[in-house]
Design an enzyme around this catalytic site. Structure first.
Site, PDB file in Angstrom:
ATOM      1  N   SER A  15       0.697  -1.261   0.181  1.00  0.00           N
ATOM      2  CA  SER A  15       0.025  -0.211   0.060  1.00  0.00           C
ATOM      3  C   SER A  15       0.907   1.179   0.058  1.00  0.00           C
ATOM      4  CB  SER A  15      -0.891  -0.070   1.153  1.00  0.00           C
ATOM      5  OG  SER A  15      -0.415   0.074   2.260  1.00  0.00           O
ATOM      6  N   ARG A  93      13.250  -7.318   4.969  1.00  0.00           N
ATOM      7  CA  ARG A  93      14.574  -8.070   5.063  1.00  0.00           C
ATOM      8  C   ARG A  93      15.507  -6.957   5.570  1.00  0.00           C
ATOM      9  NH1 ARG A  93      13.632 -12.772   5.796  1.00  0.00           N
ATOM     10  NH2 ARG A  93      15.874 -13.247   5.601  1.00  0.00           N
ATOM     11  N   HIS A 111       9.055   3.684   8.357  1.00  0.00           N
ATOM     12  CA  HIS A 111       9.113   2.639   9.702  1.00  0.00           C
ATOM     13  C   HIS A 111       7.842   3.095  10.572  1.00  0.00           C
ATOM     14  CE1 HIS A 111      10.452  -0.151  12.707  1.00  0.00           C
ATOM     15  NE2 HIS A 111      10.377   1.030  13.765  1.00  0.00           N
TER      16      HIS A 111
HETATM   17  C1  GAR Z   1       3.811  -0.707   6.687  1.00  0.00           C
HETATM   18  O1  GAR Z   1       3.101  -0.293   8.045  1.00  0.00           O
HETATM   19  C2  GAR Z   1       5.529  -0.154   6.868  1.00  0.00           C
HETATM   20  O2  GAR Z   1       5.545   0.816   7.658  1.00  0.00           O
HETATM   21  C3  GAR Z   1       5.883  -1.468   7.700  1.00  0.00           C
HETATM   22  O3  GAR Z   1       5.255  -2.357   6.925  1.00  0.00           O
HETATM   23  C4  GAR Z   1       4.080  -2.084   6.393  1.00  0.00           C
HETATM   24  C5  GAR Z   1       3.960  -2.195   5.062  1.00  0.00           C
HETATM   25  O4  GAR Z   1       2.581  -2.245   4.521  1.00  0.00           O
HETATM   26  N1  GAR Z   1       7.416  -1.558   7.527  1.00  0.00           N
HETATM   27  C6  GAR Z   1       8.078  -2.053   8.346  1.00  0.00           C
HETATM   28  O5  GAR Z   1       7.612  -2.562   9.339  1.00  0.00           O
HETATM   29  C7  GAR Z   1       9.610  -2.174   8.100  1.00  0.00           C
HETATM   30  N2  GAR Z   1      10.478  -2.458   9.262  1.00  0.00           N
HETATM   31  P1  GAR Z   1       2.437  -2.051   2.777  1.00  0.00           P
HETATM   32  O6  GAR Z   1       3.183  -3.322   2.226  1.00  0.00           O
HETATM   33  O7  GAR Z   1       0.866  -1.981   2.845  1.00  0.00           O
HETATM   34  O8  GAR Z   1       3.012  -0.520   2.494  1.00  0.00           O
END
Ligand code: GAR
Length: 198
Positions: A15, A93, A111
């Site tokens: 997203s 990763r 983050h």
């Molecule tokens: C998001 O909330 C992002 O901030 C988090 O994963 C999610 C991905 O959602 N990232 C982390 O935790 C990085 N360590 P998305 O695939 O819908 O963008």
């Protein structure tokens, strides 16, 4: 004017990737050049392909924890795409210092916490558990240290008494979709002053 080229790395639904892609239109100085995932099942790959964007997959699993060997393969499609900017968008990763150094000064990450609080995983649960009044998300430049590096933007919101990690994550995500495009645009224009939302 030629556009800056932006490669976006994802592991899941994508997203944030889509919010970046959708923002790079009109007079925006950048355009997406590649969506790259470590997981062929990442839902974001289809969304990107449906927009006509080039996609690539380098599965980390055959490398059985050998990060350096995985990164050699990951770097190939990424370097082929000749990105000016690399955006990590839910890329799950951990990258080694050696990999990061190839993209130093042009790699961003989002983050889901108000860094420097809650690096790593389970950020929403940890913020609730700590009794914090506020939570949010951060976009930062990627350096060799995990979830570190100069902060380029933050969005903050209040934690409600009845919040669960899931309800809080959903509210933070709404702000992620505003923050990351705002930071990317500024960054692509050469402006690294932080974006503070709301
Ligand atoms: C998001 O909330 C992002 O901030 C988090 O994963 C999610 C991905 O959602 N990232 C982390 O935790 C990085 N360590 P998305 O695939 O819908 O963008």
């Amino acid at each position: 004017m030629s556009h800056k080229r932006v490669a976006i790395l994802i592991s899941g639904g994508g997203s944030n990737m889509m919010s970046l892609v959708d923002s790079m239109v009109g007079d925006h100085p950048a355009r997406a050049c590649l969506v790259l995932s470590n997981d062929a099942a990442a839902g974001g790959l289809k969304k990107a392909a449906d927009r006509g964007l080039p996609t690539a997959v380098v599965d980390h699993r055959p490398f059985k924890g050998d990060r350096a060997a995985f990164e050699v393969e990951l770097a190939k499609p990424l370097l082929d795409a000749e990105p000016d900017i690399v955006c990590l968008a839910g890329f799950m990763r951990v990258l080694t210092g050696g990999f990061v150094s190839q993209f130093q000064g042009r790699m961003l990450n989002i983050h889901p916490s108000l860094l420097p609080k809650y690096k790593g995983l389970h950020t929403h649960a940890r913020a609730i558990e700590a009794g914090d009044a506020e939570h949010g998300c951060t976009v930062h430049e990627v350096t060799a240290a995990l979830d570190d590096g100069p902060i380029l933007g933050q969005a903050r919101l209040g934690i409600e008494p009845d919040d669960t990690p899931d309800t809080l994550a959903a509210r933070v995500l709404v702000w992620e979709h505003k923050l990351y495009p705002a930071v990317l645009r500024r960054y692509a224009e050469g402006n690294r002053s932080p974006v503070l939302l709301p």
